[in-house]
Design an enzyme around this catalytic site. Structure first.
Site, PDB file in Angstrom:
ATOM      1  N   GLU A   1      10.037  -1.059 -12.477  1.00 14.20           N
ATOM      2  CA  GLU A   1      10.538  -2.419 -12.485  1.00 14.20           C
ATOM      3  C   GLU A   1      10.104  -3.115 -11.192  1.00 14.20           C
ATOM      4  O   GLU A   1       9.928  -2.465 -10.161  1.00 14.20           O
ATOM      5  CB  GLU A   1      12.066  -2.423 -12.619  1.00 14.20           C
ATOM      6  CG  GLU A   1      12.791  -1.832 -11.437  1.00 14.20           C
ATOM      7  CD  GLU A   1      14.301  -1.871 -11.616  1.00 14.20           C
ATOM      8  OE1 GLU A   1      14.925  -0.828 -11.407  1.00 14.20           O
ATOM      9  OE2 GLU A   1      14.843  -2.936 -11.943  1.00 14.20           O
TER      10      GLU A   1
ATOM     11  N   ASP B   1      15.025  11.122   2.617  1.00 16.23           N
ATOM     12  CA  ASP B   1      14.353  10.074   3.388  1.00 16.23           C
ATOM     13  C   ASP B   1      15.008   8.729   3.094  1.00 16.23           C
ATOM     14  O   ASP B   1      14.330   7.742   2.847  1.00 16.23           O
ATOM     15  CB  ASP B   1      12.871  10.055   3.017  1.00 16.23           C
ATOM     16  CG  ASP B   1      12.040   9.305   4.051  1.00 16.23           C
ATOM     17  OD1 ASP B   1      10.880   8.987   3.766  1.00 16.23           O
ATOM     18  OD2 ASP B   1      12.580   9.004   5.137  1.00 16.23           O
TER      19      ASP B   1
ATOM     20  N   ALA C   1       0.856  -1.182   0.000  1.00 16.71           N
ATOM     21  CA  ALA C   1       0.000   0.000   0.000  1.00 16.71           C
ATOM     22  C   ALA C   1       0.884   1.220   0.000  1.00 16.71           C
ATOM     23  O   ALA C   1       1.812   1.330   0.812  1.00 16.71           O
ATOM     24  CB  ALA C   1      -0.883  -0.013   1.239  1.00 16.71           C
TER      25      ALA C   1
HETATM   26  P1  AMP Z   1       5.704   2.894  -1.787  1.00 18.75           P
HETATM   27  O1  AMP Z   1       4.459   3.656  -1.662  1.00 18.75           O
HETATM   28  O2  AMP Z   1       6.512   3.223  -2.963  1.00 18.75           O
HETATM   29  O3  AMP Z   1       6.545   3.009  -0.546  1.00 18.75           O
HETATM   30  O4  AMP Z   1       5.320   1.361  -1.932  1.00 18.75           O
HETATM   31  C1  AMP Z   1       4.650   0.631  -0.908  1.00 18.75           C
HETATM   32  C2  AMP Z   1       5.159  -0.775  -0.873  1.00 18.75           C
HETATM   33  O5  AMP Z   1       4.932  -1.397  -2.116  1.00 18.75           O
HETATM   34  C3  AMP Z   1       6.654  -0.873  -0.627  1.00 18.75           C
HETATM   35  O6  AMP Z   1       6.965  -0.860   0.729  1.00 18.75           O
HETATM   36  C4  AMP Z   1       6.980  -2.211  -1.269  1.00 18.75           C
HETATM   37  O7  AMP Z   1       6.719  -3.256  -0.391  1.00 18.75           O
HETATM   38  C5  AMP Z   1       6.005  -2.283  -2.420  1.00 18.75           C
HETATM   39  N1  AMP Z   1       6.647  -1.842  -3.651  1.00 18.75           N
HETATM   40  C6  AMP Z   1       6.698  -0.600  -4.133  1.00 18.75           C
HETATM   41  N2  AMP Z   1       7.376  -0.580  -5.287  1.00 18.75           N
HETATM   42  C7  AMP Z   1       7.762  -1.834  -5.540  1.00 18.75           C
HETATM   43  C8  AMP Z   1       8.498  -2.449  -6.593  1.00 18.75           C
HETATM   44  N3  AMP Z   1       8.985  -1.733  -7.597  1.00 18.75           N
HETATM   45  N4  AMP Z   1       8.712  -3.760  -6.531  1.00 18.75           N
HETATM   46  C9  AMP Z   1       8.230  -4.471  -5.500  1.00 18.75           C
HETATM   47  N5  AMP Z   1       7.532  -3.961  -4.489  1.00 18.75           N
HETATM   48  C10 AMP Z   1       7.288  -2.639  -4.507  1.00 18.75           C
END
Ligand code: AMP
Length: 991
Positions: free
Chosen positions: A709, A755, A638
């Protein structure tokens, strides 16, 4: 004679045919006829000699005009020499003329009984003449007096008629005569015994007719005398001007060749069908070089035709350097929300950009300073310009960012600052400028009280004098009162020293103290208030003097920390407002190239906020993906704006790849959409194996998506916790090296992350770590570790460098600090930095010099690298490039990792308050609740009992995972320090 008759009748038939055609004859327009025997009116004036030679035969055309032709057919007699000569044919300036002959000629074989002297050719001559001298008489004509043009033979004498008869054929032969120079010429035809009918003689020259090419007019031109081309200079058509001198060449054949140069329509005119036509009202053409008239840009008009520029509407202007195609613009509105932070004799002014930039991107700010005296109500009347005494940083005028620091002001003085936003057309507007004013009063404060000592009835205070002063300090005034009793009674004491013992106080009572300086220039402002409590009677009853001192020192240390903490926030408080992580362009030296994609190799990050239209930034940096190419498979996380899914992307003619898909949840505002996509426009600028790669965006249909990716192992912190203790140091080093390389790339792009933490690193199936999380609002709205500071901004305290917490100095050097913390997280398999310490304690401890100890099994060199990243002075921290080199050396030389750091004790006196009192609470707090049973069944009930648990005992308890052992042992170290401090305080209390 019979032959002659036959011939004549045939000839007449032919002649009539020819006359019929004559009416249809149309000469090409590049031919100018000098003589046409068939259409010449009246007597041709030709001469023939001898009289029995060439004979004129006249026929009437349909208009009853006689047409003259000549024939001769003396084939039966030998020694013929019959001449026919034209009158003088004026040359009319031509140097080259053409002679077209139409004739019939019988072949001798077709004439029965003719002797061998019969001829089948005739000769054509010319004689040039000025006309003054008559040509040689024909009866004495000799070939040498004429220039021979050619001997003419018939191509064919007969042709087959439709009914199979042999029909005499009309031949046409054309010859040219070059190099003519006299006024005219005579043509002469010599017959030596043939049977000829000369039906038509035409003499003409060729010219290149008037032509318009490339908006240049080329006049009618007579061709050259020989094969040479005639170069002709063209003149521009009406309303056109020369771009390059127009020229063309007239060929001998009367054709125009090789246009060179051109004319272009003047401003206000455009080319239509080879002419320059005026622009219509509402349109303009500014430059001759523009091809067409263009519509007037926004806020401008042209009421007349032929406009070369459009006039700005009332209230709108065009700067001298503005292109005419640019919309007219207006001065900006006033800047908004001015905020001042006064620090004694300096002030930081910040404001928000004008709501209306006037349609321009060149807004700058000027700050006018006036020093005012008198009461606030009278200020305007008594204000004078500050002059050059005040120092503005970075400058007073032409500020590109809404912030200025003004120093070297006079203490305790009222100032009015007028901030104006200016753009490229401000000077053109007669309207008064929109200013925003802000009034401030400088102060002169005694800086923080730095020392105190307490007894039952006295308190000793010490302080530092004002840093800047408008005179020598005469004395200090110490004011104090009993807490909550201020209205009733307060005491003022004076001293010349900067230390004072206030006596006669009540035991166990809290007093509030303030200090101000009195200088030649009068009283300064009070420094911050401090509350101090005298000792209680009972505490004093039992005491030995040494322990009294220990207590005093201990409290003093606490107070010092408290004050420094307050100071730290006072300093950070200078920056009012929301500490939102925005890239500060001035501090971080970003180069903005509005609206442009960075040049290859320029490696400079472009902040999406520099785009007036944020959607343009997305278009510039992110590829639009057709949603039909995406297949969503499952939800994996999320994000701030919605779900994160994994799926597949198949682009045409590319292999299918595994991707992560972030979508923007429904019901978003336009601002949220921009913020969401800003991450794509930032990420799209990066191209590095350790930076998460953007595949593209979906913006044309809903939901809006960002495709990156896919990173199989998700975020680094969760991944490490899941695989606690399972990697070799070299593997961990590889992860750290990847993160450092990614950060080196970002810092070289002038991008400050703000961050950096293990939670914002993603790990793929090959353990490659990539830096992620680049949104603008993401910092740090969606970061669970970010907390609001006293000023309202959100900062992930544990990962952030002190200068960034205190005064938002976010730089690559503050990213290096965060990198050190991330290294610590990696080596400790996702341990929480500073464990369960409160954020306040972390700030306090860091300020006091405390640094995280080496995690268990951490090589000394790595801990040293972390400590280097945590240098207080940011310029002493290594650069990311150096960190990468350092880590590479360690990876190449693993023996350097053998020496493990000894991290058994905390050197720091400041420890967190224990947030738990039982073993169960403690295990909960370090997220090791699963071992509660193990500890309790082994008899570990009190916290004291676990203080000396060793690794082997943990193993016996059933804690076998190395990472868990490590975590528990590090926390025990923490408990040790807390225990020690409690003991120390307990001893003091007993005193
Ligand atoms: P974010 O909002 O970008 O922090 O994404 C939330 C969560 O989604 C992250 O903590 C990851 O667990 C997962 N996530 C985000 N981007 C990726 C990615 N490129 N590949 C795999 N998991 C992702």
């Amino acid at each position: 004679m019979a032959l002659y008759r036959i011939y004549s009748s045939l000839f007449l038939f032919l002649l009539h045919t020819l006359l019929d055609c004559q009416a249809l004859r149309n000469y090409p327009d590049n031919e100018v006829t000098l003589l046409d025997s068939m259409s010449a009116p009246g007597d041709l004036g030709w001469e023939a000699y001898p009289s029995e030679g060439w004979e004129e035969i006249s026929v009437m055309d349909e208009r009853n005009i006689p047409m003259r032709t000549y024939q001769v057919c003396n084939v039966m007699e030998a020694n013929q020499n019959n001449w026919l000569r034209t009158a003088l044919i004026p040359r009319a300036g031509a140097r080259r003329v053409y002679v077209e002959l139409k004739f019939t000629l019988r072949d001798c074989n077709s004439l029965p009984g003719v002797p061998g002297t019969c001829k089948e050719t005739f000769n054509v001559y010319y004689h040039e003449s000025d006309g003054a001298v008559p040509p040689p008489p024909l009866r004495h004509a000799r070939e040498s007096q004429y220039v021979k043009i050619d001997t003419i033979a018939a191509d064919e004498s007969f042709t087959q008629s439709d009914v199979g008869e042999r029909v005499m054929k009309l031949n046409t032969e054309v010859r040219h005569i070059g190099g003519l120079s006299k006024r005219g010429l005579y043509l002469a035809f010599q017959d030596l015994g043939a049977c000829i009918a000369l039906v038509s003689v035409r003499v003409f020259y060729k010219r290149c007719p008037l032509a318009v090419t490339n908006l240049a007019l080329f006049s009618d031109t007579v061709t050259g005398g020989d094969q040479a081309l005639v170069e002709v200079r063209g003149s521009c058509v009406e309303y056109a001007e020369e771009l390059e001198a127009p020229r063309m060449f007239c060929s001998a054949d009367g054709g125009w060749l090789v246009p060179i140069g051109r004319c272009v329509c003047r401003p206000g005119f455009e080319e239509i069908d080879g002419q320059c036509q005026p622009c219509r009202p509402g349109f303009y053409k500014a430059s001759a070089m523009d091809a067409y008239c263009m519509k007037c840009p926004s806020h401008s008009y042209s009421h007349q035709d032929k406009a070369s520029e459009c006039v700005c509407e009332r209230g709108y202007y065009r700067a001298e350097t503005d292109p005419r195609s640019m919309a007219c613009t207006r001065p900006p509105s006033s800047p908004g929300n001015p905020i001042s932070t006064v620090n004694e004799t300096a002030v930081t002014l910040e404001w928000s950009p004008p709501r209306d930039t006037g349609g321009r991107g060149d807004v700058t700010y000027s700050v006018h300073c006036r020093k005012c005296s008198g009461s606030v109500g009278e200020m305007v009347e008594k204000c004078v310009p500050c002059g050059s005494s005040a120092h503005f940083s970075p400058r007073q005028f032409g500020l590109t960012h809404p912030r200025v620091q003004v120093s070297e002001l006079q203490p305790r003085t009222n100032y009015t600052f007028s901030i104006e936003a200016v753009n490229g057309v401000s000077d053109l507007s007669p309207s008064p400028r929109h200013l925003v004013n802000i009034n401030i009063t400088t102060s002169q404060t005694v800086s923080v009280i730095v020392k105190e000592r307490r007894s039952r009835d006295s308190i000793t205070l010490a302080w530092q004098g004002p840093e800047t002063s408008d005179g020598a300090v005469v004395e200090y005034e110490v004011t104090y009162y009993e807490k909550n009793q201020r209205d009733q009674n307060y005491t003022v004491l004076k001293t010349k020293s900067n230390i004072m013992t206030v006596e006669g106080l009540k035991p166990g009572t809290t007093y509030v103290f303030r200090v101000r300086a009195h200088t030649d220039g009068g009283y300064g402002n009070y420094g911050g208030e401090i509350e101090l409590e005298t000792r209680h009677e009972d505490m004093l009853a039992v005491g030995d003097p040494n322990q009294n001192t220990i207590l005093a020192v201990s409290i003093a240390a606490g107070v010092v920390l408290l004050i420094l903490l307050v100071a730290c926030f006072v300093v950070s408080g200078r920056h009012c407002g929301y500490i939102k992580a925005k890239q500060d362009p001035e501090e971080e030296k970003m180069q903005f190239q509005h609206g442009r994609v960075p040049l290859p190799g320029s490696r400079t990050y472009i902040h999406p906020h520099t785009y007036e239209d944020p959607n343009q930034a997305v278009r510039d940096f992110a590829k639009e993906i057709d949603v039909s190419n995406i297949r969503i498979e499952r939800v994996i996380g999320a994000g701030e704006f919605g779900e994160v899914c994994s799926g597949r992307l198949r682009l045409p003619s590319k292999r299918e790849i595994h991707v992560a898909i972030k979508s923007l949840k429904a019901g978003y505002t336009e601002q949220q959409r921009r913020d969401f996509l800003s991450e794509a426009s930032i990420m799209g600028q990066f191209d590095h194996p350790n930076i998460i790669r953007l595949e593209g965006v979906v913006t044309r249909c809903k939901p809006v998506m960002i495709i990156t990716e896919y990173m199989e192992n998700g975020s680094l912190d969760t991944f490490l916790k899941k695989h606690d203790g399972q990697f070799t140091v070299i593997q961990l080093l590889g992860m750290m090296r990847g993160i450092a390389a990614g950060m080196q790339y970002l810092s070289e792009m002038n991008y400050v992350h703000r961050d950096l933490a293990a939670r914002n690193i993603l790990v793929n199936g090959n353990l490659v770590c990539k830096v992620s999380d680049f949104g603008l609002s993401r910092v740090l709205e969606d970061d669970p570790d970010a907390v609001y500071t006293t000023r309202g901004g959100k900062i992930p305290i544990r990962w952030t460098a002190p200068e960034a917490i205190a005064y938002r100095k976010f730089t690559s050097a503050s990213d290096v600090w965060s990198y050190g913390i991330t290294m610590w997280e990696v080596i400790s398999y996702g341990e929480r930095p500073y464990w369960e310490m409160s954020n306040q304690d972390v700030i306090k401890a860091i300020d006091e010099g405390y640094r995280l100890p080496a995690p268990m099994d951490c090589p000394v060199v790595l801990h040293q690298l972390m400590l280097d990243c945590w240098e207080k002075n940011r310029s002493d921290r290594p650069k990311f490039g150096q960190i990468v080199i350092n880590l590479d050396q360690l990876i190449r030389n693993p023996s350097s990792l053998k020496q493990l750091a000894n991290s058994t004790v905390w050197e720091d006196p400041v420890t967190p308050e224990p947030a738990f009192s039982t073993v169960a609470d403690w295990l909960d707090s370090i997220k090791m609740s699963q071992y509660k049973e193990h500890f309790s069944s082994a008899g570990y009930v009190s916290l004291d009992s676990v203080l000396y648990v060793s690794v082997s005992e943990l193993g016996k308890l059933g804690v076998v995972l190395a990472g868990h052992q490590k975590k528990i042992l590090s926390s025990i170290q923490c408990l040790h320090v807390q225990q020690q401090q409690q003991q120390q305080q307990g001893t003091q209390v007993q005193v």
